[in-house]
Scaffold this motif. Structure first.
Motif, PDB file in Angstrom:
ATOM      1  N   TYR A   1       0.836  -1.213   0.000  1.00 57.21           N
ATOM      2  CA  TYR A   1       0.000   0.000   0.000  1.00 57.21           C
ATOM      3  C   TYR A   1       0.867   1.258   0.000  1.00 57.21           C
ATOM      4  N   ASN A   2       0.305   2.339  -0.541  1.00 56.85           N
ATOM      5  CA  ASN A   2       0.977   3.645  -0.525  1.00 56.85           C
ATOM      6  C   ASN A   2       2.330   3.597  -1.217  1.00 56.85           C
TER       7      ASN A   2
ATOM      8  N   SER B   1      -1.531   1.147  -6.953  1.00 59.65           N
ATOM      9  CA  SER B   1      -1.630   1.862  -5.677  1.00 59.65           C
ATOM     10  C   SER B   1      -1.715   3.361  -5.935  1.00 59.65           C
TER      11      SER B   1
ATOM     12  N   TYR C   1      -5.705   4.345   1.383  1.00 56.33           N
ATOM     13  CA  TYR C   1      -5.827   2.937   1.793  1.00 56.33           C
ATOM     14  C   TYR C   1      -7.077   2.292   1.206  1.00 56.33           C
ATOM     15  N   LYS C   2      -8.208   2.963   1.304  1.00 62.02           N
ATOM     16  CA  LYS C   2      -9.456   2.399   0.796  1.00 62.02           C
ATOM     17  C   LYS C   2      -9.375   2.178  -0.709  1.00 62.02           C
TER      18      LYS C   2
ATOM     19  N   ASP D   1      -6.649   1.731  -2.468  1.00 63.71           N
ATOM     20  CA  ASP D   1      -5.702   0.649  -2.733  1.00 63.71           C
ATOM     21  C   ASP D   1      -6.357  -0.710  -2.508  1.00 63.71           C
ATOM     22  N   ARG D   2      -7.112  -0.838  -1.422  1.00 62.50           N
ATOM     23  CA  ARG D   2      -7.754  -2.132  -1.147  1.00 62.50           C
ATOM     24  C   ARG D   2      -8.795  -2.471  -2.208  1.00 62.50           C
TER      25      ARG D   2
ATOM     26  N   SER E   1       3.358  -6.163   2.647  1.00 61.47           N
ATOM     27  CA  SER E   1       2.169  -5.476   3.100  1.00 61.47           C
ATOM     28  C   SER E   1       0.925  -5.922   2.316  1.00 61.47           C
ATOM     29  N   MET E   2       0.175  -4.967   1.730  1.00 60.13           N
ATOM     30  CA  MET E   2      -1.047  -5.296   1.003  1.00 60.13           C
ATOM     31  C   MET E   2      -0.776  -6.114  -0.247  1.00 60.13           C
TER      32      MET E   2
ATOM     33  N   ASP F   1      -0.566  -7.548   5.070  1.00 56.65           N
ATOM     34  CA  ASP F   1      -1.762  -6.816   5.483  1.00 56.65           C
ATOM     35  C   ASP F   1      -2.971  -7.556   4.917  1.00 56.65           C
TER      36      ASP F   1
ATOM     37  N   SER G   1      -4.293  -0.963  10.376  1.00 58.43           N
ATOM     38  CA  SER G   1      -5.103  -1.676   9.396  1.00 58.43           C
ATOM     39  C   SER G   1      -6.190  -2.496  10.078  1.00 58.43           C
TER      40      SER G   1
ATOM     41  N   TYR H   1      -8.905  -0.193  11.047  1.00 50.04           N
ATOM     42  CA  TYR H   1      -9.631   0.301   9.877  1.00 50.04           C
ATOM     43  C   TYR H   1     -10.568  -0.766   9.323  1.00 50.04           C
TER      44      TYR H   1
END
Length: 468
Positions: free
Chosen positions: A189-190, A220, A227-228, A230-231, A264-265, A296, A330, A333
């Protein structure tokens, strides 16, 4: 130009930027010492020509005084980073020279999804820096201009016209190498496209990748507030793109060894892609090492999916920490239970090596331990495929008949990080058999000189002998 010399390939993006943004080329020429505005055009053309040939990796000079290290000049490594991405190109103005576009990795791709495509970016990485660092120019350090001896600099970029061209380029890179290995990072992420390229370039140097280093870049937003968004990119179509990319590497490149690392993600993309590969052919060993770094992802979902992966790789490794602040955020969130990268209640599966890095997670978010504090163990996994029992710098924690391995708690008093690093680096560079000879020579040399490094070489020799 002072740093890089006339017509260096990395001048192309700088000069192309000036032209694309309608800057005063006469003033640019004067400031750069190029003469007239027409010389900017000429230098740009020459730089593009040279960038076409600038695709050879300069081996790392990082050394512990072990034979096989490269001479100290030049003071940077030139790395070719391959990539696969389903990012869509951004609507930016481009400049063409000799009917070929001059591309800038910092601006070429957007945060929107597009068709899977591949390419490469040439990156210079300074040698005089700490392991894991990606130094950039900073006004707080009074940096006036990028300097390849001190900063990571993105250079020539190429987009392949199709997957066949990508495979040809990768095969050529592997043919120039000794170990014919592929290293792939799936970012988290990010992370912007250019930041992902820089990270892979740094890892390529610090891991001394002997073959092809690659980034898989999903769209990303590259923002801490994204974050939202990216997910939302974790879709079946996006996972299929990654599956197709990994399948090409396994079946078409002829690599001797493929290591895949997700951070991570990025782990959720990888886990779902591996699940698809397992369903396609459950008995095929596609990869050598697969590393899940600070995943994540919901822990229960991760466990359920990973439990079906065993035949896909020689080893699966999970790095987790109870001090990972990013994963703690995370969890809040997502309103769910623990994340897979948290080690308070670690994920322990029969075919998964779980490494707890809590003891070395100091400062910051504690979300990138394998790139810093736990890098020595990460090297041992990717370089030598050592099982946790062979890595004496890992302690053990028994949990319900399973074992969590603890980084920062050596099982042997002589097995500190410097000693273990010296042993595995020597084995990596000269081979297991010759490493005993080399370490014995280094020990004798230190003893003859009364060098305080004698203890390090003695312990490194003992570690190497235990691995033989």
């Amino acid at each position: 130009r002072d740093h890089l010399g006339d017509n260096h390939p990395r001048l192309a993006p700088i000069l192309a930027f000036a032209k694309a943004n309608d800057l005063d080329l006469g003033q640019v020429a004067s400031l750069a010492g190029l003469g007239a505005a027409s010389d900017v055009e000429g230098s740009l053309e020459d730089s593009v020509d040279r960038s076409a040939a600038a695709d050879r990796v300069i081996p790392s000079s990082r050394s512990l005084g072990i034979p096989g290290a490269v001479a100290p000049e030049p003071d940077f490594d030139l790395v070719k980073v391959f990539y696969g991405t389903d990012r869509a190109p951004a609507p930016v103005k481009t400049v063409s020279v000799q009917d070929k576009p001059v591309l800038d990795a910092r601006t070429y791709y957007s945060a929107k999804r597009g068709p899977l495509e591949t390419g490469s970016v040439t990156v210079s990485v300074p040698r005089n820096r700490a392991l894991g660092d990606i130094p950039k120019p900073s006004i707080f350090k009074f940096d006036i201009r990028p300097d390849p001896s001190r900063h990571v600099i993105l250079g020539a970029m190429k987009v392949h016209p199709g997957m066949d061209a990508f495979v040809r380029d990768v095969k050529l890179q592997l043919a120039r190498s000794g170990k014919r290995e592929i290293f792939v990072l799936i970012h988290g992420y990010n992370t912007s496209f250019s930041a992902g390229i820089e990270r892979v370039a740094q890892l390529s140097v610090d891991l001394e990748v002997d073959g092809a280093a690659m980034l898989y870049a999903w769209p990303s937003a590259g923002s801490v507030f994204g974050y939202k968004a990216d997910r939302a990119q974790i879709t079946d179509e996006a996972v299929t793109d990654l599956e197709d990319f990994l399948l090409v590497l396994s079946e078409q490149t002829g690599a001797n060894r493929i290591s895949v690392v997700a951070h991570s993600m990025g782990n959720e993309f990888l886990v779902r892609a591996l699940e698809k590969l397992a369903a396609r052919d459950p008995q095929s060993p596609y990869f050598d090492q697969v590393v899940f770094a600070s995943p994540d992802m919901d822990a229960d979902e991760f466990s359920e999916r990973v439990s079906t992966f065993d035949p896909l790789a020689a080893d699966f490794t999970l790095y987790a920490s109870s001090k990972d602040r990013a994963l703690q955020a995370s969890r809040r969130y997502n309103g769910s239970g623990r994340r897979a990268g948290e080690s308070d209640d670690p994920i322990l599966l029969p075919d998964l090596n779980t490494i707890d890095t809590t003891a070395v997670s100091m400062g910051g978010l504690g979300h990138s331990d394998i790139f810093g504090a736990a890098f020595t163990d990460f090297q041992a996994v990717l370089w030598l495929s050592l099982e946790p029992e062979q890595r004496c710098l890992l302690g053990k924690r028994a949990i319900d008949k399973n074992i969590a391995w603890i980084f920062g708690s050596p099982r042997e008093p002589y097995c500190g990080e410097p000693e273990f690093a010296a042993a595995v680096t020597t084995i990596r560079r000269v081979g297991m058999d010759k490493s005993i000879q080399v370490l014995t020579e280094k020990m004798a040399e230190a003893e003859a000189k009364g060098d305080p490094s004698l203890g390090t070489w003695q312990s490194a020799l003992k570690i190497a002998q235990s691995l033989k």
